[in-house]
Design a protein around this motif. Structure first.
Motif, short mmCIF file in Angstrom:
data_model
loop_
_atom_site.label_atom_id
_atom_site.label_comp_id
_atom_site.label_asym_id
_atom_site.label_seq_id
_atom_site.Cartn_x
_atom_site.Cartn_y
_atom_site.Cartn_z
N THR A 42 15.48 86.79 37.35
CA THR A 42 15.39 85.63 36.46
C THR A 42 14.05 85.56 35.73
O THR A 42 13.99 85.14 34.57
CB THR A 42 15.61 84.34 37.25
OG1 THR A 42 14.64 84.25 38.32
CG2 THR A 42 17.01 84.30 37.85
N TRP B 116 14.86 85.52 31.57
CA TRP B 116 15.21 84.15 31.18
C TRP B 116 15.05 83.86 29.70
O TRP B 116 15.73 83.01 29.13
CB TRP B 116 14.36 83.16 31.98
CG TRP B 116 12.94 83.07 31.50
CD1 TRP B 116 11.90 83.87 31.83
CD2 TRP B 116 12.42 82.11 30.57
NE1 TRP B 116 10.76 83.50 31.17
CE2 TRP B 116 11.06 82.41 30.38
CE3 TRP B 116 12.97 81.04 29.87
CZ2 TRP B 116 10.24 81.67 29.53
CZ3 TRP B 116 12.16 80.30 29.01
CH2 TRP B 116 10.79 80.62 28.86
N TYR C 35 20.24 90.79 42.78
CA TYR C 35 19.97 89.54 42.07
C TYR C 35 18.71 88.94 42.68
O TYR C 35 18.65 88.69 43.89
CB TYR C 35 21.19 88.64 42.23
CG TYR C 35 21.13 87.22 41.77
CD1 TYR C 35 20.32 86.81 40.70
CD2 TYR C 35 21.93 86.26 42.39
CE1 TYR C 35 20.31 85.49 40.29
CE2 TYR C 35 21.94 84.94 41.98
CZ TYR C 35 21.13 84.55 40.93
OH TYR C 35 21.12 83.25 40.54
N LEU D 257 15.28 86.14 42.33
CA LEU D 257 14.83 84.87 41.78
C LEU D 257 13.31 84.78 41.77
O LEU D 257 12.64 85.12 42.76
CB LEU D 257 15.36 83.70 42.62
CG LEU D 257 16.86 83.60 42.87
CD1 LEU D 257 17.16 82.35 43.69
CD2 LEU D 257 17.64 83.60 41.57
N ASP E 245 10.41 82.11 39.21
CA ASP E 245 10.36 81.18 38.09
C ASP E 245 9.19 81.50 37.16
O ASP E 245 8.20 82.12 37.57
CB ASP E 245 10.24 79.73 38.60
CG ASP E 245 11.09 78.77 37.78
OD1 ASP E 245 11.27 79.03 36.57
OD2 ASP E 245 11.55 77.77 38.35
N PRO F 226 11.40 79.49 42.94
CA PRO F 226 12.52 78.91 42.19
C PRO F 226 12.43 77.39 42.14
O PRO F 226 12.22 76.72 43.15
CB PRO F 226 13.74 79.36 43.01
CG PRO F 226 13.30 80.60 43.71
CD PRO F 226 11.85 80.39 44.02
N MET G 267 17.83 78.13 36.65
CA MET G 267 18.37 78.91 37.75
C MET G 267 19.88 78.71 37.89
O MET G 267 20.61 79.64 38.22
CB MET G 267 17.68 78.53 39.06
CG MET G 267 16.20 78.85 39.09
SD MET G 267 15.89 80.63 39.20
CE MET G 267 14.08 80.65 39.01
N HIS H 125 22.75 81.58 37.96
CA HIS H 125 23.63 81.73 39.10
C HIS H 125 25.10 81.70 38.66
O HIS H 125 25.92 82.48 39.15
CB HIS H 125 23.36 80.63 40.13
CG HIS H 125 24.02 80.89 41.44
ND1 HIS H 125 23.69 81.96 42.24
CD2 HIS H 125 25.03 80.24 42.08
CE1 HIS H 125 24.44 81.94 43.33
NE2 HIS H 125 25.26 80.92 43.25
N VAL I 296 14.52 86.30 46.92
CA VAL I 296 13.43 85.56 46.27
C VAL I 296 12.21 86.47 46.28
O VAL I 296 11.69 86.83 47.34
CB VAL I 296 13.14 84.23 46.98
CG1 VAL I 296 11.97 83.52 46.29
CG2 VAL I 296 14.37 83.33 46.98
N TYR J 242 14.51 77.71 47.68
CA TYR J 242 15.84 78.31 47.54
C TYR J 242 16.93 77.24 47.75
O TYR J 242 17.88 77.15 46.98
CB TYR J 242 15.98 79.43 48.56
CG TYR J 242 17.30 80.15 48.56
CD1 TYR J 242 17.55 81.19 47.68
CD2 TYR J 242 18.31 79.78 49.45
CE1 TYR J 242 18.77 81.86 47.69
CE2 TYR J 242 19.53 80.44 49.47
CZ TYR J 242 19.76 81.48 48.59
OH TYR J 242 20.96 82.13 48.60
#
Length: 264
Positions: A169, A173, A192, A194, A196, A212, A219, A223, A237, A260
């Motif tokens: 992400t 993003w 996958y 995560l 931020d 996250p 997010m 997802h 993560v 999470y």
């Protein structure tokens, strides 16, 4: 929570035995490991430690860096390390421009050719090469593969089980077309991850990611796209944050779990 995986880099200074013990105590049964700390602890010792604790390794991070001399042998070793750790996914960061070069198109062609050379060996070992597109700000020195389309174009040259793409992400993003493309990716999604995007950007952008929910990434939208693609695998993560690294490892794990849960 059954899909949560704690990426080792999120608590960078937590040594492997303490990380394993902390995950077991917290009820976390999946981890993503990095090559350097695994090598420091010893590959076989690391594999035994994780296995005896009942943890599964979701990915091994990272290999690639195809602009460097000796890239082929190093990537073969990384595939062997993944096998020893009983993980089927090796994350690839392509590497930046060769020293003194400005030929980014040529560098991208070289990445595709390099992955083509490695794919048969990885397939024979049962390891999927997970190409990770990184944010464009990393193109010069770290990763010339910067968009979902670039990564997918390389992956599409191989069977899905051999070469896939990493959904991270933090790196994707900003792309206004990526969610619909992820939703159509199907088996090409290898892992996958995560993290931020927080602002203002810190001076060291590599170590300025957020947990996250701490930044501006949607997010939930990511997802939903991953779920539409049919991906049901682990959710790692993976946060590189200098401030986070100053905190005790168990405190970092607890904060990661809280973040999470707040997203999902």
């Amino acid at each position: 929570m059954s899909r949560f995986s704690f990426n080792q880099i999120t608590a960078k200074l937590w040594d492997l035995p303490d990380l394993v013990a902390g995950c077991v105590e917290a009820g976390v049964d999946k981890v993503a490991l990095w090559r350097e700390p695994v090598a420091e602890h010893g590959l076989e010792r690391s594999a035994r430690l994780v296995r005896d604790a009942g943890l599964s390794v979701t990915t091994l991070c990272r290999s690639g860096f195809f602009q460097l001399p000796g890239w082929y042998d190093d990537n073969r070793r990384a595939i062997d390390e993944a096998v020893a750790l009983d993980t089927s996914v090796l994350v690839l960061v392509s590497g930046g421009l060769p020293e003194g070069s400005k030929d980014i198109a040529g560098a991208r062609l070289h990445v595709a050719d390099a992955i083509g050379q490695l794919a048969p060996y990885a397939a024979g070992a049962g390891v999927t090469l997970a190409i990770e597109p990184l944010h464009p700000m990393y193109a010069a020195d770290r990763c010339v593969i910067n968009t979902w389309d670039q990564a997918m174009a390389i992956a599409a040259q191989h069977p899905a089980g051999q070469v896939g793409v990493t959904v991270d992400t933090y790196h994707l993003w900003w792309d206004d077309t990526v969610l619909e493309k992820i939703a159509r990716a199907g088996e090409r999604i290898a892992i996958y991850q995560l993290a931020d995007w927080i602002t203002p950007l810190p001076e060291g952008v590599l170590t300025g990611r957020g947990l996250p929910g701490d930044g501006c990434v949607d997010m939930r939208a990511f997802h939903e796209a991953v779920e539409k693609a049919g991906y049901t695998g682990p959710i790692e993560v993976e946060v590189m944050n200098a401030g986070l690294w100053e905190r005790p490892g168990r405190e970092v794990l607890d904060a990661t779990l809280t973040a999470y849960r707040s997203v999902f």
